[in-house]
Design a protein around this motif. Sequence first.
Motif, PDB file in Angstrom:
ATOM      1  N   ARG A 406      83.030   5.666  13.252  1.00 15.51           N
ATOM      2  CA  ARG A 406      81.874   6.291  13.886  1.00 15.51           C
ATOM      3  C   ARG A 406      81.638   5.762  15.300  1.00 15.51           C
ATOM      4  O   ARG A 406      82.225   4.767  15.723  1.00 15.51           O
ATOM      5  CB  ARG A 406      80.627   6.058  13.030  1.00 15.51           C
ATOM      6  CG  ARG A 406      80.611   6.853  11.745  1.00 15.51           C
ATOM      7  CD  ARG A 406      79.417   6.492  10.881  1.00 15.51           C
ATOM      8  NE  ARG A 406      79.489   5.122  10.400  1.00 15.51           N
ATOM      9  CZ  ARG A 406      78.575   4.553   9.615  1.00 15.51           C
ATOM     10  NH1 ARG A 406      77.513   5.244   9.243  1.00 15.51           N
ATOM     11  NH2 ARG A 406      78.715   3.308   9.213  1.00 15.51           N
ATOM     12  N   ALA A 409      76.237   2.714  17.814  1.00 20.58           N
ATOM     13  CA  ALA A 409      74.785   2.831  17.759  1.00 20.58           C
ATOM     14  C   ALA A 409      74.229   1.967  18.892  1.00 20.58           C
ATOM     15  O   ALA A 409      74.450   0.755  18.904  1.00 20.58           O
ATOM     16  CB  ALA A 409      74.262   2.337  16.411  1.00 20.58           C
ATOM     17  N   THR A 474      80.433  13.561  19.181  1.00 15.79           N
ATOM     18  CA  THR A 474      79.375  13.474  18.169  1.00 15.79           C
ATOM     19  C   THR A 474      78.397  14.644  18.235  1.00 15.79           C
ATOM     20  O   THR A 474      77.384  14.643  17.539  1.00 15.79           O
ATOM     21  CB  THR A 474      78.587  12.166  18.330  1.00 15.79           C
ATOM     22  OG1 THR A 474      77.951  12.162  19.622  1.00 15.79           O
ATOM     23  CG2 THR A 474      79.504  10.961  18.211  1.00 15.79           C
ATOM     24  N   ASP A 477      77.095  16.207  14.947  1.00 17.80           N
ATOM     25  CA  ASP A 477      76.470  15.364  13.916  1.00 17.80           C
ATOM     26  C   ASP A 477      74.956  15.373  14.113  1.00 17.80           C
ATOM     27  O   ASP A 477      74.440  14.731  15.027  1.00 17.80           O
ATOM     28  CB  ASP A 477      77.011  13.941  14.011  1.00 17.80           C
ATOM     29  CG  ASP A 477      76.502  13.047  12.889  1.00 17.80           C
ATOM     30  OD1 ASP A 477      75.582  13.459  12.164  1.00 17.80           O
ATOM     31  OD2 ASP A 477      77.025  11.917  12.756  1.00 17.80           O
ATOM     32  N   ASP A 478      74.264  16.120  13.264  1.00 22.70           N
ATOM     33  CA  ASP A 478      72.804  16.157  13.340  1.00 22.70           C
ATOM     34  C   ASP A 478      72.172  15.494  12.110  1.00 22.70           C
ATOM     35  O   ASP A 478      71.051  15.816  11.715  1.00 22.70           O
ATOM     36  CB  ASP A 478      72.292  17.590  13.479  1.00 22.70           C
ATOM     37  CG  ASP A 478      72.725  18.479  12.323  1.00 22.70           C
ATOM     38  OD1 ASP A 478      73.471  17.996  11.437  1.00 22.70           O
ATOM     39  OD2 ASP A 478      72.325  19.669  12.297  1.00 22.70           O
ATOM     40  N   SER A 479      72.885  14.541  11.500  1.00 23.27           N
ATOM     41  CA  SER A 479      72.379  13.844  10.322  1.00 23.27           C
ATOM     42  C   SER A 479      71.216  12.943  10.714  1.00 23.27           C
ATOM     43  O   SER A 479      71.049  12.587  11.885  1.00 23.27           O
ATOM     44  CB  SER A 479      73.496  13.009   9.686  1.00 23.27           C
ATOM     45  OG  SER A 479      73.998  12.058  10.614  1.00 23.27           O
ATOM     46  N   ASP A 481      68.853   9.936  11.633  1.00 24.30           N
ATOM     47  CA  ASP A 481      69.132   8.681  12.319  1.00 24.30           C
ATOM     48  C   ASP A 481      68.524   7.525  11.534  1.00 24.30           C
ATOM     49  O   ASP A 481      67.308   7.363  11.492  1.00 24.30           O
ATOM     50  CB  ASP A 481      68.542   8.731  13.726  1.00 24.30           C
ATOM     51  CG  ASP A 481      68.668   7.407  14.467  1.00 24.30           C
ATOM     52  OD1 ASP A 481      69.444   6.551  14.007  1.00 24.30           O
ATOM     53  OD2 ASP A 481      67.990   7.229  15.494  1.00 24.30           O
ATOM     54  N   SER A 484      72.813   3.875  12.135  1.00 23.51           N
ATOM     55  CA  SER A 484      74.262   3.862  12.290  1.00 23.51           C
ATOM     56  C   SER A 484      74.684   4.802  13.417  1.00 23.51           C
ATOM     57  O   SER A 484      73.920   5.668  13.850  1.00 23.51           O
ATOM     58  CB  SER A 484      74.938   4.286  10.989  1.00 23.51           C
ATOM     59  OG  SER A 484      74.655   3.383   9.951  1.00 23.51           O
ATOM     60  N   ARG A 486      77.043   7.837  15.146  1.00 24.03           N
ATOM     61  CA  ARG A 486      77.300   9.210  14.709  1.00 24.03           C
ATOM     62  C   ARG A 486      78.796   9.483  14.617  1.00 24.03           C
ATOM     63  O   ARG A 486      79.609   8.796  15.225  1.00 24.03           O
ATOM     64  CB  ARG A 486      76.616  10.199  15.639  1.00 24.03           C
ATOM     65  CG  ARG A 486      75.096  10.038  15.613  1.00 24.03           C
ATOM     66  CD  ARG A 486      74.377  11.264  16.167  1.00 24.03           C
ATOM     67  NE  ARG A 486      72.933  11.147  15.941  1.00 24.03           N
ATOM     68  CZ  ARG A 486      72.325  11.501  14.823  1.00 24.03           C
ATOM     69  NH1 ARG A 486      73.035  11.997  13.815  1.00 24.03           N
ATOM     70  NH2 ARG A 486      71.019  11.384  14.685  1.00 24.03           N
ATOM     71  N   SER A 487      79.131  10.528  13.837  1.00 18.99           N
ATOM     72  CA  SER A 487      80.525  10.859  13.554  1.00 18.99           C
ATOM     73  C   SER A 487      80.955  12.117  14.298  1.00 18.99           C
ATOM     74  O   SER A 487      80.124  12.880  14.796  1.00 18.99           O
ATOM     75  CB  SER A 487      80.719  11.055  12.049  1.00 18.99           C
ATOM     76  OG  SER A 487      80.361   9.889  11.331  1.00 18.99           O
TER      77      SER A 487
END
Length: 636
Positions: A406, A409, A474, A477-479, A481, A484, A486-487
């Motif tokens: 990833r 951060a 990245t 990647d909207d996962s 936060d 960590s 982002r991927s």
Amino acid sequence: MTAVEDRRLSPYTGWTRGHWTAYADGLLAAVDRYRSPSGARIDLPGPASRNGRASDGLEGFARTFLIAGFRVAGEGGASDGGLLERYARGLAAGTDPASPEAWPRPGELGQSKVEAASIALVLQLTRPWLWDRLDDAVRERVVAWLATVIGQPYPPINWVWFRIVVESFLREAGGPWSAADIEEDLAVHASLRRPGGWLSDGDERAYDHYTGWALHLYPLLWTHLFDVTGSLCPGSLRHQWAADLRDYLDDAVRLVGTDGSPLLQGRSLTYRFAAAAPFWVGAFTGTSRLSPGLTRRVAGGMVRHFADRGAPDGLLTLGWHHAWPAMRQAYSGPGSPYWAAKGLLGLALPANHPVWTDVEEPLPLETGDVARVVTAPGWLVSGRRRDGIALVVNHGTDHARPGDPRGDAPLYARLGYSTATMPPLGSVPDNTVAALDADGRASHRAGFTTCYATELPGGVLAAASQGQVRWIDTSGDDSPDHGSGRSGPVVAGPVLTVASVVRGGVEVRLVRVDRVEGPVTSLRLTGWPVTDSAPPETDAACARTPELRSVLRSLRGFPIADVAVEAGVSPLGEWTAIPFLATGEPPEAGAVFAAVVVLDRGGPDEPDPSVTLTDGRSVTLTWPDGVTAEVALPAP
């Protein structure tokens, strides 16, 4: 703040216990107008978290309830002006399924598990004055609401303590509880222990303020407030936790600037002076080796730092000194900042306790320079008395695991963090050694391997890390936060070994290119970010504000020196400047580069060391006063 400062009792902060109580009362008064009609929710202004408004209202209730509980406990239950009565009404409505203000249950919503722990903790702390006076029907509803935590899944991080606290309260209140749950959660906590009293918030290299304001806060409070020692908690375990806290506080007290700022590193920084919590735990439970005067100095310095800089007796907003919504994590709602309440735990100690009656004592950074290796997070801790800035050089923390693909951060994977700077959210990352591609994109280093962090003869600190850097897209990647990186699609880059050598508060940063791979066009080294309301002054690789100076000086291999300036990328001010050095062309395999990296408040420059390349696997630094250091650059 209207109380008169007392510079005899508190020569560093001026604050007495009266200032603390006035500040806490101001925070509580400010949220009163946002109470729902029955008092179960405190609906503060601001964007909702991903958990929704009902959860955010519960969060506002539970976290300010901590402040109220500490105030009442410290006064021995003396008249509180109806404070507990207001929260009692909220408890009655929030746990009533038929109420329009009913809280989401912990068995239904993860965030309620967090807030349930604050509620249970305060109910235990103020038991004679609140819980014991509630109607039986309300007590039954509270027990039923809390009991939905039993058997629920909890992530194996600091969250396990939320269930331990809730089920321990249920046990003492005659409600249902699970010994298996507590045993499981204590095993998780044991798995998070690291050398030197540190704890990682999960199995990643997640070292941050959660070590102190959660993972050290709850264990000793648990054994102090609940009847668990000898039954649920062997005495030997409590002794181990106390020893861990003592060791941790020896490090933590050196991670505070003389202006009271805690280290600006890690997630949830909007909790601000919650960073004072572990110092109060040491005093509250009698386990600290820090003197009472030093405890009040460090905790009071933190609270006053924010009280004087935009977080007065009003609302605590999502931000640092002022509102800055970009600091939000996915779980952050308008009530989230009130976890800062943990930093007010000292108010639960009576006015005649030594932490309130002893004279303040100076921070380590107020009596001399600081140089310290902290093994668990891979940090070199350094600070000069003349500057009052505590900083760490980081070769062991990234909120990732070795080999993790990833991205970086920003609040974990930078090479440096301090009490005076914050990683900006702009296009140029600070404190990095990065390969640039044809589009000028910087590579990422998370997932690196820590080589060592050690003290060398002559008061020299050294640490090193290495790994294959890479470029990551990245954008998809909207996962949520949670700290960590982002991927995204990865393009492999060079293998880099980076070492830091710190002497007298100044870093020499060494880089060896172990393998050239990918579309690298240049190697770039960036320094400390400095931020101000106006654009900083710049000159070559130097940036200045009225308060700070950030300087890079090439010792080997960097012909390009410049400063990147951006606006709107930091909560510390409108304009941020980051000095950088660059090669301007692709580096060759085996090439070694070196630079001096400085963050200070101005003053005379220290003389630079000479750099002698020994055999490609070590570098000898020699300072003009004759001190030398041989620094290893381990083979990949």
